[in-house]
Design an enzyme around this catalytic site. Structure first.
Site, short mmCIF file in Angstrom:
data_model
loop_
_atom_site.label_atom_id
_atom_site.label_comp_id
_atom_site.label_asym_id
_atom_site.label_seq_id
_atom_site.Cartn_x
_atom_site.Cartn_y
_atom_site.Cartn_z
N ASP A 1 0.91 -1.13 0.05
CA ASP A 1 -0.14 0.01 -0.10
C ASP A 1 1.06 1.31 0.17
O ASP A 1 2.01 1.39 0.73
CB ASP A 1 -0.70 -0.07 1.29
CG ASP A 1 -2.02 1.14 1.12
OD1 ASP A 1 -2.79 0.75 0.30
OD2 ASP A 1 -2.11 1.89 1.99
N HIS B 1 -10.54 -1.39 -5.68
CA HIS B 1 -11.44 -1.00 -4.39
C HIS B 1 -11.32 0.34 -4.17
O HIS B 1 -12.16 0.91 -3.42
CB HIS B 1 -10.98 -1.88 -2.93
CG HIS B 1 -9.77 -1.41 -2.63
ND1 HIS B 1 -8.43 -1.80 -3.25
CD2 HIS B 1 -9.21 -0.63 -1.46
CE1 HIS B 1 -7.39 -1.36 -2.87
NE2 HIS B 1 -7.78 -0.64 -1.49
O1 TEU Z 1 -4.69 3.84 -1.52
C1 TEU Z 1 -3.66 4.99 -1.88
C2 TEU Z 1 -4.47 6.19 -2.63
O2 TEU Z 1 -3.60 6.90 -2.35
C3 TEU Z 1 -5.42 6.12 -3.67
O3 TEU Z 1 -5.66 4.94 -4.23
C4 TEU Z 1 -6.63 6.45 -2.85
O4 TEU Z 1 -7.08 5.76 -1.92
C5 TEU Z 1 -7.70 7.04 -3.71
O5 TEU Z 1 -7.02 7.74 -4.86
C6 TEU Z 1 -8.53 8.14 -3.01
O6 TEU Z 1 -9.47 8.47 -4.10
C7 TEU Z 1 -4.39 3.23 -0.67
C8 TEU Z 1 -5.50 1.97 -0.51
O7 TEU Z 1 -5.88 1.41 -1.58
C9 TEU Z 1 -6.69 2.71 -0.10
O8 TEU Z 1 -7.83 1.74 0.17
C10 TEU Z 1 -6.42 3.25 1.22
O9 TEU Z 1 -7.47 3.97 1.85
C11 TEU Z 1 -5.11 4.16 1.30
O10 TEU Z 1 -4.02 3.61 0.41
C12 TEU Z 1 -4.82 4.29 2.70
O11 TEU Z 1 -4.33 3.20 3.27
#
Ligand code: TEU
Ligand code: CA
Length: 569
Positions: free
Chosen positions: A201, A330
């Site tokens: 992540d 997601h």
């Molecule tokens: O996501 C990181 C991220 O910066 C993006 O995918 C962001 O969630 C999106 O653009 C916002 O609209 C990761 C995870 O995949 C996400 O589900 C988490 O919320 C985030 O990190 C924090 O852990």
């Protein structure tokens, strides 16, 4: 030539566990449910599953706020069940990759609770602290991704901690060697249990650098520091160190989520010498419909822009790194809803998008439900939302009267993360076959006709098209390793490319519009005896008439000896 590896030849399937399959009727997906669907996944032909976090978590960010890295949250099951899942997956030749969320922890993680005890606390330096700005208030003007400032004041010490996502997700301090050591040991314990790798992540953001100065503020009133942080070279040192400490002696798969990163950095992350990660997700194509108010608008992705961005990454990583390909996950609305058709052409457009993605160079990731042509949930009430990002944005923008409630629900139905997080559509019954209880999120009303049960028995279904695409990837190495050569790059409607590899060349052309279009047939194709591997319309007029039907996709295999004698073009 590209170096060969199993993880390049694999197709990955992303499971969002909360919404995949509920094994005990409490409305929340779980490990028991996943195990019950392993036969389905093996039948589909996927090689690897990536499962989003199942660790204990207060759930502010649906599990991406972890309070214990070493256990399984009770709502998903037990460690014993997880070990059964690994065993059962491996018995079907399916590998399991877990989510590693170490840019931040939950604010309820014991490390953070310890850090809050005061400046001298043993885990204080596991997090990032700064004094208030000279006149008081947060140390700088950075904003958190889910709203508000990127700094939260700790009453006890008067200092602020950094939180790039939300105040409930304090950022970990990677400069601290003890913290890094703890993380590496934790990772090794998961590998010892038998997991086959990690999806990391926001790994591009772990090294914050020294530049904590203000930056230009956007409409939110805050500065988004992510690009600056992602540019800090230190992250590459940490990843090299991580590899040496954790998996240098093991054959695992690693994929980094490289938010806000540049192509040059992606080359380093996934460099061909293997010293960091195997591959990275980049997000440039996902951001093509963004704007001043972040994603909250009704702008669409322009197909020509998509083609240009994909081409940039296809060419840019060729032989230098490796792409992780995706349309959905997601965090994203369904590509079918963004660029396809939710009406009569649902299946045709879903197949076209699938063909376009799965024939590109890189390891494809299918998000649960993509293989059915699932589409965005249309929300009619804020009560249906579950993601803090959507809820915060709804409250803020309607509160400030920037958008009406209807407008905001419309944007949320188009772009929010909630749109894709709804339950998987297994059958047409109440609960969509996802649960026998009350699902934690409403099921899509279209599950009565868009579902796995109906599609498994129908030869022209989206599901069987995906199965066939995966088979093509497994059988034709050109689809994995072939050089990407775009064709007719200027065309606004059609995304067409060759994949050239040893004695095999593939040609893929995809009409991204809802109408029939004229599109030239490449000379190479005319000369060669092109064989159709897969198409999504009943009778293609392309080779004879140079016409592609609405959302038509074609995958052709060229006979190479024929091509060699043919003129280039
Ligand atoms: O996501 C990181 C991220 O910066 C993006 O995918 C962001 O969630 C999106 O653009 C916002 O609209 C990761 C995870 O995949 C996400 O589900 C988490 O919320 C985030 O990190 C924090 O852990
Ligand atoms: Ca359950």
């Amino acid at each position: 030539m590209e170096k060969q590896a199993w993880w390049k030849e694999s197709v990955v399937y992303q499971i969002y566990p909360k919404s995949f399959c509920d094994g005990n009727g409490d409305g929340i997906g779980d490990i028991k449910g996943i195990i019950s669907k392993l036969d389905y996944l093996a039948w589909l032909g996927v090689d690897v599953v990536w499962i989003s976090p199942m660790y204990p978590s207060p759930g502010y960010d649906n599990g991406y706020d972890i309070s214990d890295y070493e256990s399984i949250a009770p709502c998903y099951g037990s460690m014993e069940e997880f070990e059964t899942l690994l065993k059962e997956a491996h018995a079907r030749d399916v590998k399991v990759v877990i989510d590693l969320v170490v840019n931040h922890s939950s604010n309820e993680h014991p490390w953070f609770l310890n850090a809050l005890e005061g400046r001298e606390a043993s885990k204080r330096e596991y997090y990032i602290w700064r004094d208030a700005a000279p006149g008081g208030g947060p140390p700088n003007n950075w904003g958190a991704l889910f709203g508000g400032p990127a700094w939260t004041r700790d009453e006890k010490s008067g200092q602020y901690y950094l939180n790039l996502f939300s105040s409930r997700q304090p950022d970990l301090n990677w400069e601290n060697p003890a913290l890094r050591e703890q993380i590496y040991k934790m990772m090794r314990r998961w590998l010892d249990r038998g997991v086959d790798g990690f999806r990391m992540d926001v790994i591009s953001l772990i090294a914050k650098g020294d530049d904590f100065s203000d930056g230009p503020a956007g409409k939110s009133g805050y500065h988004d520091p992510r690009a600056r942080i992602a540019a800090n070279p230190k992250v590459h040192e940490y990843l090299k160190e991580m590899k040496e400490a954790v998996w240098a002696d093991r054959d695992v798969m690693t994929v980094g989520e490289a938010s806000a990163t540049t192509l040059e950095n992606a080359v380093l992350f996934s460099n061909a010498d293997g010293s960091e990660l195997d591959m990275v997700f980049q997000f440039e194509h996902m951001d093509l419909d963004g704007g001043e108010t972040f994603k909250w608008n009704d702008k669409a992705i322009p197909p020509a822009g998509l083609k240009a961005v994909m081409t940039k990454w296809q060419k840019g990583l060729y032989k230098r790194g490796w792409n992780a390909l995706f349309w959905d996950n997601h965090d994203q609305p369904r590509m079918l809803s963004r660029l396809g058709d939710e009406g009569d052409l649902r299946e045709t457009s879903a197949k076209m998008l699938a063909a376009c993605l799965l024939m590109l160079q890189g390891t494809p990731f299918i998000f649960q439900g993509d293989e059915l042509g699932m589409s965005n949930m249309r929300f009619t009430s804020p009560d249906q939302l579950r993601d803090s990002e959507s809820i915060n944005a709804y409250e803020r923008y309607t509160g400030e009267k920037m958008f009406t409630k209807e407008q905001m629900l419309h944007y949320i139905s188009l772009k929010s993360r909630d749109t894709a997080r709804i339950p998987m559509q297994w059958n047409g019954e109440a609960g969509a076959g996802f649960t026998s209880g009350k699902p934690w999120m409403d099921v899509h009303p279209n599950h009565v006709y868009v579902n796995a049960k109906e599609q498994a028995g129908r030869v022209d279904s989206v599901l069987l098209f995906y199965k066939e695409l995966i088979r093509i990837r497994h059988r034709h190495l050109a689809a994995v390793y072939g050089r990407y050569e775009p064709f007719e790059t200027e065309n606004e409607d059609v995304f067409a490319y060759f994949r050239v590899w040893e004695d095999e060349t593939l040609y893929v052309c995809c009409n991204f519009t809802a109408t029939a279009v004229a599109f030239p047939v490449p000379k190479r194709l005319r000369a060669a005896h092109a064989r159709c591997l897969l198409g999504n319309v009943e009778r293609s007029a392309y080779l004879e008439k140079g016409r592609l039907e609405a959302y038509e996709a074609l995958i052709l295999r060229l006979n190479v000896t024929d091509i060699e004698e043919a003129p280039r073009g």
